[in-house]
Scaffold this motif. Structure first.
Motif, PDB file in Angstrom:
ATOM      1  N   PHE A 102       0.847  -1.176   0.000  1.00 16.60           N
ATOM      2  CA  PHE A 102       0.000   0.000   0.000  1.00 16.60           C
ATOM      3  C   PHE A 102       0.896   1.244   0.000  1.00 16.60           C
ATOM      4  O   PHE A 102       1.992   1.227   0.566  1.00 16.60           O
ATOM      5  CB  PHE A 102      -0.898   0.028   1.235  1.00 16.60           C
ATOM      6  CG  PHE A 102      -1.937  -1.048   1.276  1.00 16.60           C
ATOM      7  CD1 PHE A 102      -2.848  -1.198   0.236  1.00 16.60           C
ATOM      8  CD2 PHE A 102      -2.016  -1.914   2.360  1.00 16.60           C
ATOM      9  CE1 PHE A 102      -3.807  -2.195   0.269  1.00 16.60           C
ATOM     10  CE2 PHE A 102      -2.980  -2.916   2.406  1.00 16.60           C
ATOM     11  CZ  PHE A 102      -3.881  -3.059   1.354  1.00 16.60           C
ATOM     12  N   CYS A 103       0.414   2.319  -0.591  1.00 12.97           N
ATOM     13  CA  CYS A 103       1.265   3.503  -0.679  1.00 12.97           C
ATOM     14  C   CYS A 103       1.450   4.194   0.659  1.00 12.97           C
ATOM     15  O   CYS A 103       2.370   5.017   0.803  1.00 12.97           O
ATOM     16  CB  CYS A 103       0.720   4.478  -1.720  1.00 12.97           C
ATOM     17  SG  CYS A 103      -0.741   5.410  -1.202  1.00 12.97           S
ATOM     18  N   ALA A 144      -4.886   9.342  -0.016  1.00 11.59           N
ATOM     19  CA  ALA A 144      -5.220  10.470   0.851  1.00 11.59           C
ATOM     20  C   ALA A 144      -4.409  10.421   2.144  1.00 11.59           C
ATOM     21  O   ALA A 144      -3.919  11.459   2.624  1.00 11.59           O
ATOM     22  CB  ALA A 144      -6.713  10.471   1.155  1.00 11.59           C
ATOM     23  N   ASN A 145      -4.250   9.235   2.714  1.00  9.27           N
ATOM     24  CA  ASN A 145      -3.452   9.107   3.932  1.00  9.27           C
ATOM     25  C   ASN A 145      -2.024   9.593   3.705  1.00  9.27           C
ATOM     26  O   ASN A 145      -1.455  10.334   4.522  1.00  9.27           O
ATOM     27  CB  ASN A 145      -3.429   7.650   4.400  1.00  9.27           C
ATOM     28  CG  ASN A 145      -4.773   7.164   4.907  1.00  9.27           C
ATOM     29  OD1 ASN A 145      -5.628   7.965   5.267  1.00  9.27           O
ATOM     30  ND2 ASN A 145      -4.959   5.855   4.930  1.00  9.27           N
ATOM     31  N   LEU A 146      -1.424   9.156   2.581  1.00 13.39           N
ATOM     32  CA  LEU A 146      -0.052   9.548   2.280  1.00 13.39           C
ATOM     33  C   LEU A 146       0.035  11.043   1.996  1.00 13.39           C
ATOM     34  O   LEU A 146       0.960  11.723   2.467  1.00 13.39           O
ATOM     35  CB  LEU A 146       0.458   8.749   1.077  1.00 13.39           C
ATOM     36  CG  LEU A 146       1.914   9.004   0.701  1.00 13.39           C
ATOM     37  CD1 LEU A 146       2.855   8.471   1.780  1.00 13.39           C
ATOM     38  CD2 LEU A 146       2.236   8.358  -0.652  1.00 13.39           C
ATOM     39  N   ALA A 147      -0.919  11.556   1.239  1.00 15.94           N
ATOM     40  CA  ALA A 147      -0.884  12.972   0.869  1.00 15.94           C
ATOM     41  C   ALA A 147      -0.996  13.874   2.082  1.00 15.94           C
ATOM     42  O   ALA A 147      -0.342  14.931   2.152  1.00 15.94           O
ATOM     43  CB  ALA A 147      -2.015  13.268  -0.118  1.00 15.94           C
ATOM     44  N   ARG A 148      -1.791  13.479   3.055  1.00 13.13           N
ATOM     45  CA  ARG A 148      -1.944  14.302   4.260  1.00 13.13           C
ATOM     46  C   ARG A 148      -0.722  14.197   5.167  1.00 13.13           C
ATOM     47  O   ARG A 148      -0.376  15.146   5.858  1.00 13.13           O
ATOM     48  CB  ARG A 148      -3.217  13.882   4.994  1.00 13.13           C
ATOM     49  CG  ARG A 148      -4.478  14.271   4.215  1.00 13.13           C
ATOM     50  CD  ARG A 148      -5.747  13.794   4.865  1.00 13.13           C
ATOM     51  NE  ARG A 148      -6.904  14.177   4.044  1.00 13.13           N
ATOM     52  CZ  ARG A 148      -7.885  13.365   3.698  1.00 13.13           C
ATOM     53  NH1 ARG A 148      -7.870  12.104   4.103  1.00 13.13           N
ATOM     54  NH2 ARG A 148      -8.883  13.803   2.945  1.00 13.13           N
ATOM     55  N   LEU A 149      -0.090  13.039   5.139  1.00 12.43           N
ATOM     56  CA  LEU A 149       1.120  12.865   5.937  1.00 12.43           C
ATOM     57  C   LEU A 149       2.282  13.654   5.347  1.00 12.43           C
ATOM     58  O   LEU A 149       3.120  14.197   6.086  1.00 12.43           O
ATOM     59  CB  LEU A 149       1.476  11.381   6.015  1.00 12.43           C
ATOM     60  CG  LEU A 149       2.624  10.992   6.936  1.00 12.43           C
ATOM     61  CD1 LEU A 149       2.321  11.355   8.390  1.00 12.43           C
ATOM     62  CD2 LEU A 149       2.905   9.492   6.814  1.00 12.43           C
ATOM     63  N   VAL A 177      -2.234  16.328  -4.674  1.00 11.72           N
ATOM     64  CA  VAL A 177      -2.535  15.145  -5.481  1.00 11.72           C
ATOM     65  C   VAL A 177      -3.052  15.579  -6.847  1.00 11.72           C
ATOM     66  O   VAL A 177      -4.031  16.322  -6.944  1.00 11.72           O
ATOM     67  CB  VAL A 177      -3.569  14.228  -4.797  1.00 11.72           C
ATOM     68  CG1 VAL A 177      -3.906  13.035  -5.704  1.00 11.72           C
ATOM     69  CG2 VAL A 177      -3.052  13.739  -3.450  1.00 11.72           C
ATOM     70  N   TRP A 178      -2.362  15.107  -7.890  1.00 10.52           N
ATOM     71  CA  TRP A 178      -2.831  15.240  -9.266  1.00 10.52           C
ATOM     72  C   TRP A 178      -3.476  13.912  -9.669  1.00 10.52           C
ATOM     73  O   TRP A 178      -3.349  12.910  -8.968  1.00 10.52           O
ATOM     74  CB  TRP A 178      -1.668  15.544 -10.200  1.00 10.52           C
ATOM     75  CG  TRP A 178      -1.165  16.949 -10.159  1.00 10.52           C
ATOM     76  CD1 TRP A 178      -1.360  17.930 -11.097  1.00 10.52           C
ATOM     77  CD2 TRP A 178      -0.330  17.551  -9.150  1.00 10.52           C
ATOM     78  NE1 TRP A 178      -0.720  19.091 -10.727  1.00 10.52           N
ATOM     79  CE2 TRP A 178      -0.085  18.892  -9.532  1.00 10.52           C
ATOM     80  CE3 TRP A 178       0.219  17.092  -7.948  1.00 10.52           C
ATOM     81  CZ2 TRP A 178       0.689  19.759  -8.780  1.00 10.52           C
ATOM     82  CZ3 TRP A 178       0.987  17.960  -7.184  1.00 10.52           C
ATOM     83  CH2 TRP A 178       1.215  19.271  -7.593  1.00 10.52           C
ATOM     84  N   HIS A 179      -4.134  13.896 -10.808  1.00  8.53           N
ATOM     85  CA  HIS A 179      -4.912  12.728 -11.217  1.00  8.53           C
ATOM     86  C   HIS A 179      -4.683  12.419 -12.690  1.00  8.53           C
ATOM     87  O   HIS A 179      -4.703  13.339 -13.516  1.00  8.53           O
ATOM     88  CB  HIS A 179      -6.412  12.986 -11.014  1.00  8.53           C
ATOM     89  CG  HIS A 179      -6.757  13.514  -9.669  1.00  8.53           C
ATOM     90  ND1 HIS A 179      -7.133  12.694  -8.629  1.00  8.53           N
ATOM     91  CD2 HIS A 179      -6.753  14.774  -9.164  1.00  8.53           C
ATOM     92  CE1 HIS A 179      -7.358  13.430  -7.559  1.00  8.53           C
ATOM     93  NE2 HIS A 179      -7.133  14.690  -7.854  1.00  8.53           N
TER      94      HIS A 179
END
Length: 249
Positions: A102-103, A144-149, A177-179
């Motif tokens: 998981f990322c 989302a978890n990684l981006a917030r961390l 985060v880009w998509h």
């Protein structure tokens, strides 16, 4: 101008993959490819090294057209060394995470921190499936978890998270985060939904070639977009994402 930010060389298929990618560039007017090498879901160290060497070879053969992602398996003890070689020796401009972990696994954190130092984006495979979800397959929630961390990390969530109504919803408040909407199992209005939720400036064109191209091109052409919005998706957002002089946060 079109920049395809999500393409592949499949392990053991260097000739077939690269010929198909270059053929697509000629047919469809693609100006630049960002390429990663992939093969098995849980590669060993030798396989990762071979895949990255294939991408580096393609970069040398097609300078200016091909840029590479350094593929890293965070479960390996040498993951940081692999990333360092990819960026500093091969000249790669991003890092690729697939499905080995998981990322947001803590083993990913050191390579993410290195990417922040290099100021390069991290392309993360993310896919929410109704069936056949892989054991460690990242979804938008993990992104989302990684981006917030790590709010200073440049994260490119692939495939709209496999289901834009799940993936984009999970990360819509994460400005780092880009998509991309690479791959084929998507609907005509997914791009419209993404623009409405996260804005056109965070959407990057990607195809998943050599699997597909025209489906994703058609999604942009048929979306309710202005000419300027299409330009942002086709190349302007990618230019900014990969510009190492531009930091976020």
């Amino acid at each position: 101008m079109i920049i395809d930010a999500h393409t592949h060389i499949w392990g053991g298929q260097y000739g077939e993959s690269t010929r198909e990618l270059l053929r697509a560039c000629d047919l469809f007017g693609i100006s630049k490819l960002h390429v990663s090498g992939l093969k098995s879901h849980y590669p060993d160290e030798a396989e990762v090294a071979e895949l990255n060497a294939d991408v580096a070879r393609f970069m040398k053969e097609q300078p200016g057209m091909v840029e590479g992602y350094c593929y890293v398996n965070p479960a390996h003890s040498n993951a940081l060394d692999v990333l360092k070689k990819g960026v500093e020796e091969y000249g790669m401009s991003g890092m690729k995470l697939w499905v080995a972990t998981f990322c947001d696994d803590p083993r990913v954190f050191p390579v993410v921190e290195a990417c922040i130092d290099y100021n390069i984006p991290i392309l993360i495979h993310a896919f929410h499936k109704a069936v056949d979800q892989l054991e460690f397959e990242t979804t938008g929630v993990h992104v989302a978890n990684l981006a917030r961390l790590y709010p200073n990390a440049k994260i490119l969530m692939a495939h709209f998270g496999g289901n834009c109504y799940h993936g984009i919803r999970a990360v819509r408040d994460c400005r780092n985060v880009w998509h991309d909407f690479s791959g084929s199992p998507f609907r005509r209005d997914d791009v419209d939904y993404a623009v409405e939720r996260v804005g056109v400036d965070r959407i990057v064109f990607g195809s998943d070639m050599p699997i597909t191209y025209l489906v994703n091109y058609g999604q942009v052409e048929e979306a309710d977009l202005t000419a300027e919005q299409k330009e942002r998706i086709y190349y302007k957002n990618a230019l900014e994402l990969f510009d190492r002089s531009l930091k976020i946060g």
